[in-house]
Structure formats: C-alpha cells, structure tokens
Design a protein around this motif. Structure first.
Motif, PDB file in Angstrom:
ATOM      1  N   SER A  18       0.551  -1.124   0.301  1.00  9.86           N
ATOM      2  CA  SER A  18      -0.044   0.080   0.252  1.00  9.86           C
ATOM      3  C   SER A  18       0.775   1.476  -0.136  1.00  9.86           C
ATOM      4  O   SER A  18       0.371   2.243  -0.910  1.00  9.86           O
ATOM      5  CB  SER A  18      -1.389   0.014   1.083  1.00  9.86           C
ATOM      6  N   TYR A  22       1.463   4.180  -3.096  1.00 11.81           N
ATOM      7  CA  TYR A  22       1.011   5.621  -2.997  1.00 11.81           C
ATOM      8  C   TYR A  22       2.694   6.173  -3.841  1.00 11.81           C
ATOM      9  O   TYR A  22       2.176   6.743  -4.576  1.00 11.81           O
ATOM     10  CB  TYR A  22       1.145   5.841  -1.442  1.00 11.81           C
ATOM     11  N   HIS A  25       2.905   5.846  -7.216  1.00 10.85           N
ATOM     12  CA  HIS A  25       1.843   7.055  -7.704  1.00 10.85           C
ATOM     13  C   HIS A  25       2.149   8.036  -8.089  1.00 10.85           C
ATOM     14  O   HIS A  25       2.530   9.286  -8.717  1.00 10.85           O
ATOM     15  CB  HIS A  25       0.653   6.353  -7.681  1.00 10.85           C
ATOM     16  N   HIS A  26       2.601   8.684  -6.821  1.00 11.53           N
ATOM     17  CA  HIS A  26       2.670   9.974  -6.549  1.00 11.53           C
ATOM     18  C   HIS A  26       3.961  10.135  -6.662  1.00 11.53           C
ATOM     19  O   HIS A  26       4.505  11.247  -7.268  1.00 11.53           O
ATOM     20  CB  HIS A  26       2.527  10.042  -4.879  1.00 11.53           C
ATOM     21  N   ASN A 131      -5.896  12.268  -4.424  1.00 15.93           N
ATOM     22  CA  ASN A 131      -5.715  11.262  -3.697  1.00 15.93           C
ATOM     23  C   ASN A 131      -5.324   9.933  -4.714  1.00 15.93           C
ATOM     24  O   ASN A 131      -5.426   9.157  -5.918  1.00 15.93           O
ATOM     25  CB  ASN A 131      -7.394  11.030  -4.479  1.00 15.93           C
ATOM     26  N   HIS A 132      -3.788   9.899  -4.431  1.00 16.90           N
ATOM     27  CA  HIS A 132      -2.816   8.923  -5.143  1.00 16.90           C
ATOM     28  C   HIS A 132      -3.174   7.529  -4.896  1.00 16.90           C
ATOM     29  O   HIS A 132      -2.818   6.164  -5.825  1.00 16.90           O
ATOM     30  CB  HIS A 132      -1.566   9.349  -4.936  1.00 16.90           C
ATOM     31  N   GLY A 133      -3.417   6.922  -3.735  1.00 13.53           N
ATOM     32  CA  GLY A 133      -3.991   5.643  -4.087  1.00 13.53           C
ATOM     33  C   GLY A 133      -5.230   5.145  -4.280  1.00 13.53           C
ATOM     34  O   GLY A 133      -5.726   5.744  -4.206  1.00 13.53           O
ATOM     35  N   TRP A 139      -2.508   6.369   3.040  1.00 11.55           N
ATOM     36  CA  TRP A 139      -1.123   6.585   2.685  1.00 11.55           C
ATOM     37  C   TRP A 139      -1.370   8.903   1.991  1.00 11.55           C
ATOM     38  O   TRP A 139      -0.982   9.732   2.617  1.00 11.55           O
ATOM     39  CB  TRP A 139       0.005   6.270   1.128  1.00 11.55           C
ATOM     40  N   ASP A 140      -2.641   8.733   1.422  1.00 12.62           N
ATOM     41  CA  ASP A 140      -2.787  10.095   1.592  1.00 12.62           C
ATOM     42  C   ASP A 140      -3.318  10.952   2.299  1.00 12.62           C
ATOM     43  O   ASP A 140      -3.032  11.998   2.141  1.00 12.62           O
ATOM     44  CB  ASP A 140      -4.468  10.188   0.296  1.00 12.62           C
ATOM     45  N   TYR A 146      -5.729  13.816   0.547  1.00 11.47           N
ATOM     46  CA  TYR A 146      -6.260  13.200   0.227  1.00 11.47           C
ATOM     47  C   TYR A 146      -7.558  14.286   0.221  1.00 11.47           C
ATOM     48  O   TYR A 146      -7.164  15.270   0.423  1.00 11.47           O
ATOM     49  CB  TYR A 146      -6.817  12.500   1.535  1.00 11.47           C
TER      50      TYR A 146
END
Length: 182
Positions: A18, A22, A25-26, A131-133, A139-140, A146
């Motif tokens: 998880s 994140y 992606h982030h 909202n990368h999760g 983790w956002d 978030y």
C-alpha cells in the motif's frame, strides 16, 4: 506461533505494498513529471482514457519485485516469514493491478469498488495532485494528499463505458450522485 508470524508477515507485505503503491504513483509517477519510464506510462494513462501499460511490463515488474524482496526477506526473517511477506507484497500488487483495471472498464459491483472508482476518478478528473492511493486512502491521509471526492465532471469523450446509459447517452441513474458529464 509460526502460523501467527506467517500471517502477520503476509499482512505486513500487503501493508508494504500500500505504501509502494502510493509512493510510485505520487513521487515516481506524478512528481517525476515524465522523467522516467513509469512516469511517462502513467501520464499516458491520464491523457488516454483507456491506456494501461502493457501486461508484459507489469509481469517484469512483479518478477523484479520478487527477485529483490524475496532473498532479502528470507535472509532477514527465514523462509516461512520472508516468503509470506513477499507473497503479501506481490499478491497485493496483483490485486492493485486487477482493481485499477476493473474500475476503469467494469461497473462497480460492491460498495468498495464503487468507493475506489469514485476516489480514483477524482484523481483523474478533479485534481491529479490528490488521491494517489487506488486501493486505500491511508497514505493520502498521512501525506496530506487526500481530498474528499466531489461530484465528478467527467468529459464525455473520456467517460467509462459503464458510466453511460446507452439509451440516453447520459450518466446512468445509479451513478448520478457521484458523476456528471461535461
């Protein structure tokens, strides 16, 4: 006691994924802004409604992840615990890939897939910096990225097929609380 530790290691691998989801992606996807292969593929996914990196690339990534994590995990925790951690990590990655593809191409069938689609599409259509999760907002929350998903304005040319009522060309009534076309 070994069964308990093995189960905890499996869950620990899923939790570790998880964070990797994140982080990739982030930082590696968005912050890198096209300066690496993953970022270029990710930006292409954002610009082309139904583009996904080729499956072969995902299999190579899963193989490399396993090749790096498994020996280190076994060295640190032994075969049972290290193997369980690796299975949790790589299994969660496979689950992420399945979910990510599914929410783009298939109608949500559960409360969770409905939530994850709305959360993820708020990243695509409202604010790419939030909202990368995909599988979890944890983790956002931790990193302050978030954002409560708003009622999303989805460009008609990029709308997911499951979102549109084929008879009216409008958002299906069951999704109209969360989505509208523009």
């Amino acid at each position: 006691m070994t069964a308990l530790y093995t189960t905890l290691a499996l869950l620990g691998g899923m939790f570790a994924w998880s964070f990797l989801e994140y982080a990739m992606h982030h930082w590696y996807g968005h912050i890198a802004n096209g300066r690496n292969h993953f970022s270029r593929e990710h930006l292409k996914h954002h610009s082309q409604a139904f583009y996904f990196s080729p499956t072969g690339q995902k299999i190579v990534f899963a193989g490399l992840l396993t090749a790096v994590v498994l020996p280190v995990s076994i060295w640190g925790w032994g075969i049972a615990i290290g193997g369980a951690f690796t299975v949790g990590l790589v299994g969660a990655y496979a689950g992420y890939e399945w979910l990510h593809h599914r929410i783009h191409v298939s109608a949500p069938r559960t409360k969770y897939t409905r939530w994850s689609a709305h959360h993820h599409f708020s990243h695509h259509f409202a604010c790419p910096k939030k909202n990368h999760g995909v599988t979890s907002p944890l983790w956002d929350y931790v990193f302050g990225t978030y954002q409560q998903p708003p009622r999303l304005r989805v460009p008609k040319r990029r709308a997911m097929p499951w979102l549109i009522d084929p008879n009216t060309g409008e958002v299906r009534s069951e999704y109209s609380d969360n989505y509208q076309l523009r």
